[in-house]
Design a protein around this motif. Structure first.
Motif, short mmCIF file in Angstrom:
data_model
loop_
_atom_site.label_atom_id
_atom_site.label_comp_id
_atom_site.label_asym_id
_atom_site.label_seq_id
_atom_site.Cartn_x
_atom_site.Cartn_y
_atom_site.Cartn_z
N ALA A 180 29.28 44.69 92.82
CA ALA A 180 28.26 45.71 92.62
C ALA A 180 28.45 46.35 91.25
O ALA A 180 29.57 46.51 90.77
CB ALA A 180 28.34 46.76 93.72
N CYS A 181 27.34 46.70 90.63
CA CYS A 181 27.39 47.24 89.27
C CYS A 181 26.28 48.29 89.11
O CYS A 181 25.15 48.07 89.55
CB CYS A 181 27.18 46.11 88.27
N ALA A 182 26.62 49.41 88.53
CA ALA A 182 25.64 50.48 88.34
C ALA A 182 24.64 50.09 87.25
O ALA A 182 25.03 49.88 86.10
CB ALA A 182 26.34 51.78 87.98
N TYR A 183 23.38 49.99 87.63
CA TYR A 183 22.35 49.62 86.67
C TYR A 183 21.92 50.85 85.86
O TYR A 183 21.70 51.93 86.42
CB TYR A 183 21.14 49.04 87.41
N PRO A 184 21.78 50.73 84.52
CA PRO A 184 21.38 51.87 83.67
C PRO A 184 19.88 52.14 83.77
O PRO A 184 19.10 51.74 82.90
CB PRO A 184 21.79 51.41 82.27
N GLU A 185 19.46 52.84 84.80
CA GLU A 185 18.04 52.99 85.11
C GLU A 185 17.23 53.65 84.00
O GLU A 185 16.03 53.43 83.89
CB GLU A 185 17.88 53.78 86.41
N ARG A 186 17.87 54.44 83.15
CA ARG A 186 17.11 55.14 82.11
C ARG A 186 16.43 54.19 81.15
O ARG A 186 15.41 54.53 80.53
CB ARG A 186 18.01 56.11 81.34
N VAL A 187 16.94 52.96 81.02
CA VAL A 187 16.30 52.02 80.09
C VAL A 187 14.92 51.61 80.59
O VAL A 187 14.06 51.21 79.79
CB VAL A 187 17.16 50.76 79.84
N LEU A 188 14.68 51.74 81.88
CA LEU A 188 13.37 51.40 82.44
C LEU A 188 12.35 52.50 82.21
O LEU A 188 11.16 52.30 82.43
CB LEU A 188 13.48 51.12 83.93
N GLU A 189 12.82 53.66 81.79
CA GLU A 189 11.95 54.83 81.66
C GLU A 189 11.53 55.14 80.23
O GLU A 189 10.68 56.00 80.01
CB GLU A 189 12.66 56.05 82.27
N ASP A 190 12.12 54.46 79.26
CA ASP A 190 11.79 54.72 77.86
C ASP A 190 10.44 54.10 77.53
O ASP A 190 10.27 52.88 77.57
CB ASP A 190 12.89 54.16 76.95
N ARG A 191 9.46 54.95 77.18
CA ARG A 191 8.10 54.47 76.97
C ARG A 191 7.99 53.50 75.80
O ARG A 191 7.25 52.51 75.86
CB ARG A 191 7.16 55.66 76.74
N GLY A 192 8.72 53.77 74.72
CA GLY A 192 8.67 52.87 73.58
C GLY A 192 9.21 51.50 73.91
O GLY A 192 8.60 50.48 73.58
N LEU A 193 10.35 51.47 74.60
CA LEU A 193 10.93 50.19 74.99
C LEU A 193 10.03 49.47 75.97
O LEU A 193 9.89 48.25 75.92
CB LEU A 193 12.32 50.41 75.59
N GLY B 81 21.07 54.65 72.68
CA GLY B 81 21.82 54.24 73.86
C GLY B 81 21.09 53.29 74.78
O GLY B 81 21.51 53.08 75.92
N LEU B 82 20.01 52.69 74.29
CA LEU B 82 19.22 51.78 75.13
C LEU B 82 19.84 50.39 75.24
O LEU B 82 19.48 49.62 76.12
CB LEU B 82 17.79 51.67 74.59
N GLY B 83 20.74 50.06 74.32
CA GLY B 83 21.39 48.76 74.35
C GLY B 83 22.52 48.74 75.37
O GLY B 83 23.58 49.31 75.14
#
Length: 257
Positions: A200-213, A185-187
């Protein structure tokens, strides 16, 4: 917060010009005030910034606009603020002069680059050593087996086209961008999320937290690529060769942001 260059700030304009000169030494040969000299003898004005709202500026960007938002390499990084899209403003005159005026001209500069994580070949521009940069990225990621699954499904490099919903030429047209089908779900892409330009648009903050990415992004950035995941109009599958935004003097860190 992103720092925007003032259209009347001569010293800031000179900083942007100097970063372009450092990033493209074989293409740009010098400057005279706010004019850049190209190695082929042509001149290209830096400009003072286009007018209008954000979408209009995207449509008519000059080099001043192109350098007006600084990029933040590395992590941690905060979710981008409204319309903070460093790198989305592109002066088409600059890119067409550099990489090719049309599809055929671009094609003459395309080489097949072995993407080490998969062993398959990808078409990429040789101009400004973009192909060598992509090759270095691939080798660095391939040396990290735990990262390979993140970039094992490239879904686009070279394709002459306009950006969806606009008349602007895509960076993929020049063979300087690569997209991936990211797992877990990172894409994420702002249009897929139903966001609208200028809203305004909700940014998917979890993509900033994935260590591999994070590690993949760092490797790309170390080789002159920016990541669309650091845009308000997020495009987390997208990496684009933009060395001028990663020259140390032009990053947000150097500007005290």
């Amino acid at each position: 917060m992103m720092l925007t260059l003032s259209s009347g700030a001569y010293s800031d304009a000179q900083q942007g010009i100097d970063c372009l000169l450092k990033a493209y030494p074989g293409f740009l040969s010098g400057k005279d005030g706010n004019t850049l000299f190209l190695a082929d003898g042509h001149r290209l004005p830096y400009g003072s910034g286009s007018q209008g709202n954000f979408e209009e500026r995207l449509d008519h960007a000059d080099l001043h606009d192109q350098m007006s938002q600084c990029y933040s390499p590395g992590f941690p990084v905060d979710p981008p603020g409204f319309n903070e899209d460093p790198g989305r403003m592109r002066d088409e005159r600059f890119f067409k002069r550099l990489y090719g005026e049309d599809k055929l001209a671009v094609q003459r500069n395309i080489l097949q680059v072995t993407w080490a994580p998969t062993g398959k070949s990808l078409p990429f521009s040789r101009v400004a050593s973009a192909d060598q940069a992509l090759m270095r990225v691939g080798k660095a990621i391939a040396a990290r087996p735990e990262l390979r699954h993140l970039v094992s499904s490239p879904v686009g490099t070279l394709k002459w086209r306009t950006i969806h919903g606009t008349q602007r030429t895509s960076s993929h047209s020049f063979g300087i961008a690569i997209d991936f089908k990211l797992p877990h779900g990172l894409g994420q892409y702002w249009r897929w999320a139903g966001c609208l330009p200028g809203k305004a648009c909700a940014y998917p903050e979890r993509v900033l937290e994935d260590r591999g990415l994070q590690d993949v992004v760092k490797i790309f950035e170390a080789n002159g690529f920016i990541w669309g995941g650091k845009w308000f109009h997020f495009d987390t599958i997208h990496f684009e060769y933009r060395p001028e935004l990663l020259v140390a003097e032009c990053t947000c860190t150097s500007r005290g942001q």
